[in-house]
Scaffold this motif. Structure first.
Motif, short mmCIF file in Angstrom:
data_model
loop_
_atom_site.label_atom_id
_atom_site.label_comp_id
_atom_site.label_asym_id
_atom_site.label_seq_id
_atom_site.Cartn_x
_atom_site.Cartn_y
_atom_site.Cartn_z
N ASP C 28 -11.84 13.16 37.76
CA ASP C 28 -11.84 13.16 36.30
C ASP C 28 -12.28 14.53 35.77
O ASP C 28 -12.79 14.63 34.66
CB ASP C 28 -12.73 12.04 35.75
CG ASP C 28 -14.20 12.20 36.12
OD1 ASP C 28 -14.55 13.11 36.91
OD2 ASP C 28 -15.03 11.43 35.60
N PHE C 29 -12.07 15.57 36.57
CA PHE C 29 -12.56 16.91 36.22
C PHE C 29 -11.76 17.57 35.11
O PHE C 29 -12.19 18.58 34.55
CB PHE C 29 -12.50 17.84 37.44
CG PHE C 29 -13.46 17.49 38.55
CD1 PHE C 29 -14.53 16.62 38.33
CD2 PHE C 29 -13.31 18.06 39.80
CE1 PHE C 29 -15.41 16.32 39.36
CE2 PHE C 29 -14.19 17.75 40.83
CZ PHE C 29 -15.25 16.88 40.61
N GLY C 30 -10.57 17.04 34.78
CA GLY C 30 -9.69 17.77 33.89
C GLY C 30 -9.21 19.04 34.58
O GLY C 30 -9.59 19.33 35.73
N THR C 31 -8.39 19.81 33.89
CA THR C 31 -7.86 21.03 34.51
C THR C 31 -8.19 22.26 33.70
O THR C 31 -7.65 23.33 33.94
CB THR C 31 -6.34 20.92 34.67
OG1 THR C 31 -5.78 20.54 33.41
CG2 THR C 31 -5.96 19.90 35.73
N SER C 32 -9.13 22.13 32.74
CA SER C 32 -9.40 23.30 31.91
C SER C 32 -10.69 24.00 32.31
O SER C 32 -10.97 25.11 31.84
CB SER C 32 -9.44 22.91 30.43
OG SER C 32 -10.38 21.90 30.21
N ASP C 33 -11.50 23.40 33.17
CA ASP C 33 -12.74 24.02 33.62
C ASP C 33 -12.58 24.62 35.02
O ASP C 33 -11.48 24.62 35.57
CB ASP C 33 -13.87 22.99 33.59
CG ASP C 33 -14.32 22.68 32.18
OD1 ASP C 33 -14.91 23.57 31.55
OD2 ASP C 33 -14.07 21.56 31.70
N PHE C 35 -13.98 23.40 37.68
CA PHE C 35 -14.39 22.39 38.66
C PHE C 35 -13.40 22.25 39.83
O PHE C 35 -13.79 22.25 40.99
CB PHE C 35 -14.59 21.04 37.98
CG PHE C 35 -15.51 21.08 36.80
CD1 PHE C 35 -16.72 21.77 36.85
CD2 PHE C 35 -15.19 20.43 35.61
CE1 PHE C 35 -17.59 21.79 35.76
CE2 PHE C 35 -16.04 20.46 34.51
CZ PHE C 35 -17.24 21.13 34.59
N HIS C 57 -6.22 15.11 38.11
CA HIS C 57 -7.58 15.41 37.67
C HIS C 57 -7.79 14.89 36.25
O HIS C 57 -8.80 15.19 35.62
CB HIS C 57 -7.85 16.91 37.76
CG HIS C 57 -7.68 17.42 39.15
ND1 HIS C 57 -8.57 17.12 40.14
CD2 HIS C 57 -6.71 18.16 39.72
CE1 HIS C 57 -8.16 17.66 41.29
NE2 HIS C 57 -7.04 18.29 41.05
N ASP C 58 -6.83 14.10 35.77
CA ASP C 58 -6.86 13.66 34.37
C ASP C 58 -7.27 12.21 34.20
O ASP C 58 -6.96 11.59 33.18
CB ASP C 58 -5.48 13.90 33.73
CG ASP C 58 -5.17 15.38 33.59
OD1 ASP C 58 -6.13 16.17 33.59
OD2 ASP C 58 -3.99 15.74 33.48
N ILE C 59 -7.98 11.65 35.18
CA ILE C 59 -8.61 10.36 34.97
C ILE C 59 -9.59 10.53 33.81
O ILE C 59 -10.28 11.55 33.72
CB ILE C 59 -9.37 9.93 36.25
CG1 ILE C 59 -8.40 9.76 37.43
CG2 ILE C 59 -10.21 8.66 36.02
CD1 ILE C 59 -7.40 8.64 37.30
N SER C 60 -9.64 9.56 32.89
CA SER C 60 -10.60 9.67 31.78
C SER C 60 -12.01 9.78 32.35
O SER C 60 -12.32 9.12 33.34
CB SER C 60 -10.52 8.44 30.87
OG SER C 60 -9.28 8.38 30.24
#
Lengths: 283, 283, 283
Positions: C28-33, C35, C57-60
């Protein structure tokens, strides 16, 4: 080329180091256009064995400071000898210089606009080269997409063993952003700020271990928008009131303000640039 | 298999070319579901040495034209012998044909719905094969996810050296979108349109170097929604009024309308499909 | 180590299997940081030959159930011997255990919070190990980013050939989510629910082939929010009224509710958790 050595965290780093074969990408290209694909295609055309790793492509358009922070936060997680390519480049096609940085056992390729500023603050034995040798560029070369036409082929050539000196002359005036160092406005008080708000709403400050020792941290209170944040916790899960912001040493080495299973950014209604005052109680 | 040769930009391309070992993916799957992972898993199960590169997965659902443009804009950035897999596939499970295209030194795998249309416009010696041999498909095969069950295993087999003829018979009636070519409505005037608005708000027109020569471009004025855009600049950074749209030759080979450090799409309030008239002053 | 065998779909799987060299990431890290980049950097520092594949990486943030479903839907698309790393970890830094699961010919690394629950439901001969050996962790170890400091180096060590037993003792009380199994409330009726709404708006139910046979499916009517969904179609493209929701067997093995070239989620105004009643007409 003589070898220098330096202390990197706990590691002794020889410069230059041997290549890891890894190339990272950090851009503001987004992921919905053909830009990232084109950059990777060019690199792999020139070095089919390169291992390309995305750091992120979701830096806000032209946000140099965000790119610089994101690079700082993770460049040392990679193997020594990795090439970090950063393309956040509002000056593309202008007279801004393309540069190659050799620092801390890594290589960095991108525009001379400050994106490598925090690396240069962090690494003592850095060398910066202006990239001028056109034979390394894609032809025909666009004026609008140097990620594809300049930085990708230069990174590929570097990964193929071309040494930094071959891309152009060494320079000593690379553009620098303001430092991340906090200011001690008076004894027992630090003037800090939020330098990044992450996906989870954690608010990263510019207070690192050199600005605030472990023992000082125990006596510290952060003040943000008039709100006092008293405790520094050891983990997100440590017990405490729900929705209550707390401070915690974050994974990038900076003090962060967090809310358990929530967004400190939303709870505090703060964005990057917000002031944070750290008050340290005297013993 | 006899070798043909063709001119590709400045490169002489032999067909068939040897494989690069690289497979690109261009889909409308988004990145929040398991779809992209499943496709990669299948490819790597069948060819563990394949190098998979994402072009994008953020094509709007079922937007065939956007996929076709995105592919056109970057397919030649990759090494010859690369396999481009495109899955934007509203007709999945219906009678629409899966196809394999060999063109310009590349291979293309995807549905016969127009996604390869601009490649076929661009490449003279293209060959198209209908994929019918079920032995290459995953079993059991779903009716809803041919990216995983048809296109991934076919791409993997192709990357393992199976030649195009082995997947099915050659066909000559692949579905085509309307051409991107601009129309000359009368002497000194071109009727063009916006074919893509990118992440930065740059508005890509369908005017390429074949429609407007360098010398004509110097005398050209673009008109969009009644607004005259006079100058064609050489770089984004070239001086000019802030927030003023200008034209510039973009990285995909088309004339684009841009705003310096801003979004031309927002300033002009235009979307894909908007008309652009190019007026060329007579000498 | 003795080899066991089990039936996996149509495959006979030996445990332990040899490594595929592939490591997937689901977070759930997202892709903008930074991580995701940091996690990859650590893995590749320790095993430069690892092949890393992003599932998503887009799990809420902190949505354990969504991660568990996404993993379930695609883990078998990968080569046997693949290591699946899942980091959705609200309890990071607390006493929740890091675990390593060996099941169905795959390895799984992540927190003991339920993310592997559906794998454990699915695979008979699973073994679970608590990861306790600190020598495999990054030092210094943060309390906020175990993806980088615990799960990445453990996955890398595993990919380098360290066997599961070496990371800690076997445990038998891994945390489990509620089952996905549907309940038969009375003869001829199933009480099901929406367990996922995908990017296209397809609503995935928890009805699988074991709950509803092919012959029963032909006589089934789904009821969602009082709306009757009568037909089960074979493909999205099958003719029927526009904007009319229909049921279809989806690619993850569950019955889904879809709208042709539209979003069933929007048309029906449903989200995950919504009840679905399946009525099966008696013969």
């Amino acid at each position: 080329m003589p070898k220098k050595s330096q202390k990197q965290g706990d590691r002794l780093v020889d410069l230059p180091v041997s290549l890891s074969g890894q190339i990272t990408l950090l851009t503001d290209f987004g992921t919905s256009d053909y830009f990232v694909g084109a950059v990777k295609g060019v690199i792999l055309s020139l070095n089919p064995t390169a291992k390309i790793i995305d750091i992120t492509h979701d830096i806000s358009p032209q946000d140099i400071q965000a790119a610089a922070f994101t690079l700082l936060a993770c460049y040392r997680s990679f193997a020594l000898g990795t090439i970090h390519v950063v393309v956040v480049d509002p000056g593309v096609g202008s007279t801004r210089r393309p540069i190659l940085v050799q620092a801390g056992g890594y290589y960095f390729v991108g525009p001379d606009n400050g994106v490598f500023s925090y690396i240069l603050d962090n690494e003592k034995h850095a060398r910066v080269f202006q990239i001028t040798k056109k034979k390394f560029f894609q032809q025909p070369m666009s004026n609008t997409f140097h990620g594809r036409d300049v930085f990708a082929p230069v990174a590929a050539a570097l990964s193929n063993g071309v040494t930094p000196e071959n891309f152009g002359r060494e320079i000593f005036d690379a553009l620098r952003l303001g430092t991340l160092k906090v200011k001690a406005s008076r004894s027992g008080m630090l003037k800090a700020q939020i330098i990044h708000v992450d996906r989870f709403g954690n608010c990263v400050t510019n207070v690192d271990g050199s600005a605030l020792s472990e023992s000082q941290a125990k006596r510290a209170t952060l003040v943000v928008k008039g709100k006092r944040i008293g405790s520094i916790r050891k983990s997100y899960a440590e017990s405490g009131p729900a929705n209550e912001p707390f401070a915690i040493w974050g994974s990038a080495g900076f003090l962060e303000i967090s809310v358990r299973n929530g967004s400190a950014g939303q709870v505090l209604q703060v964005e990057r640039g917000e002031s944070v005052v750290v008050e340290i109680e005297t013993n």
